[in-house]
Structure formats: C-alpha cells, structure tokens
Motif scaffolding. Structure first.
Motif, PDB file in Angstrom:
ATOM      1  N   LYS A  69       0.835  -1.198   0.000  1.00 58.32           N
ATOM      2  CA  LYS A  69       0.000   0.000   0.000  1.00 58.32           C
ATOM      3  C   LYS A  69       0.867   1.243   0.000  1.00 58.32           C
ATOM      4  O   LYS A  69       1.843   1.344   0.735  1.00 58.32           O
ATOM      5  N   LYS A  70       0.484   2.193  -0.833  1.00 58.29           N
ATOM      6  CA  LYS A  70       1.170   3.487  -0.879  1.00 58.29           C
ATOM      7  C   LYS A  70       0.161   4.505  -1.395  1.00 58.29           C
ATOM      8  O   LYS A  70      -0.558   4.246  -2.375  1.00 58.29           O
ATOM      9  N   GLU A  71       0.093   5.643  -0.741  1.00 58.29           N
ATOM     10  CA  GLU A  71      -0.835   6.686  -1.168  1.00 58.29           C
ATOM     11  C   GLU A  71      -0.487   7.131  -2.587  1.00 58.29           C
ATOM     12  O   GLU A  71       0.680   7.341  -2.920  1.00 58.29           O
ATOM     13  N   GLY A  72      -1.498   7.243  -3.430  1.00 57.82           N
ATOM     14  CA  GLY A  72      -1.301   7.635  -4.823  1.00 57.82           C
ATOM     15  C   GLY A  72      -1.117   6.450  -5.756  1.00 57.82           C
ATOM     16  O   GLY A  72      -1.029   6.614  -6.973  1.00 57.82           O
ATOM     17  N   TYR A  73      -1.056   5.231  -5.211  1.00 59.83           N
ATOM     18  CA  TYR A  73      -0.884   4.012  -5.993  1.00 59.83           C
ATOM     19  C   TYR A  73      -2.018   3.035  -5.673  1.00 59.83           C
ATOM     20  O   TYR A  73      -2.584   3.059  -4.583  1.00 59.83           O
ATOM     21  N   ILE A  98       8.165  -6.225  -7.413  1.00 60.04           N
ATOM     22  CA  ILE A  98       6.748  -5.909  -7.297  1.00 60.04           C
ATOM     23  C   ILE A  98       6.526  -4.552  -7.951  1.00 60.04           C
ATOM     24  O   ILE A  98       7.242  -3.601  -7.665  1.00 60.04           O
ATOM     25  N   TYR A  99       5.532  -4.471  -8.827  1.00 61.37           N
ATOM     26  CA  TYR A  99       5.214  -3.221  -9.509  1.00 61.37           C
ATOM     27  C   TYR A  99       3.866  -2.707  -9.031  1.00 61.37           C
ATOM     28  O   TYR A  99       2.892  -3.452  -8.983  1.00 61.37           O
ATOM     29  N   LEU A 100       3.826  -1.407  -8.690  1.00 64.50           N
ATOM     30  CA  LEU A 100       2.580  -0.750  -8.329  1.00 64.50           C
ATOM     31  C   LEU A 100       2.213   0.249  -9.421  1.00 64.50           C
ATOM     32  O   LEU A 100       3.076   0.894 -10.016  1.00 64.50           O
ATOM     33  N   TYR A 101       0.912   0.368  -9.671  1.00 64.16           N
ATOM     34  CA  TYR A 101       0.412   1.287 -10.684  1.00 64.16           C
ATOM     35  C   TYR A 101       0.002   2.602 -10.020  1.00 64.16           C
ATOM     36  O   TYR A 101      -0.749   2.612  -9.058  1.00 64.16           O
TER      37      TYR A 101
END
Length: 107
Positions: A69-73, A98-101
């Motif tokens: 979890k990350k704000e904006g993703y 690991i790729y976050l969008y």
C-alpha cells in the motif's frame, strides 16, 4: 543421552525456522523504486527503504496474504502458500520485483 538432547534441540530449531519474503517495489510506468510502501503480512507491517527494498518473515506452515500500500498508488495483494512440507519455494520468495500502478497514470 547428551547427544539425544542436542539432536532434539537442533530438530526443534529447524522446524520453527521462518522463511523470508523479500524484494523491491517499483513504479510500473517509470520503473523507479518506491520508498515508504507499506508491506503488511498477516498484521506485521514494514516499509520499503529508499531503494524500494523490503524484507518480511513468513511463517512456514501458514498461508500468507501480503499487501502493498502506498498513497497515490493502487494497492496490491499477493497470496503465498507453503508446500506440503511447510516450505516456500526459493524461486517464489526470493528477490521479487513488485510493480505498483500510479493512480494518475494513463494505464
């Protein structure tokens, strides 16, 4: 008799060994590492460092759900399940990318 105790202690230690799940978190569009991503494994939370690296322990006999979890993703969820011996395959738990969008990307 003393050898029996040593053997039992070593056997116990090998059975309670935790496995690690580690890797790096990247932005999908830019392929740059993402800092301060929350990595939650069954309630145990860590953050990625400045290079996007994380390392968490998995209990060998239990399935795990790993949240990123990350704000904006967009959040990401990964399921890890041990084999019949309670172990995780090294190919599946070592040096993951690991790729976050990003929510603002056009993807």
């Amino acid at each position: 008799m003393k050898n029996s105790y040593i053997f039992l202690i070593l056997l116990f230690c090998s059975c309670t060994n935790n496995k690690k799940f580690d890797g790096y978190v990247y932005d999908y569009a830019t392929e740059k590492p993402i800092q301060n991503v929350f990595v939650d494994v069954n309630g145990n939370t860590r953050k990625t460092d400045s290079t996007g690296y994380f390392c968490v322990k998995l209990k060998p006999n239990l399935p795990s759900i790993i949240y990123f979890k990350k704000e904006g993703y967009f959040s990401k969820k990964i399921y890890r399940k041990p084999d019949s011996l309670g172990r995780y395959s090294k190919g599946k738990t070592h040096w993951n990318r690991i790729y976050l969008y990003n929510k603002e990307s056009e993807f």
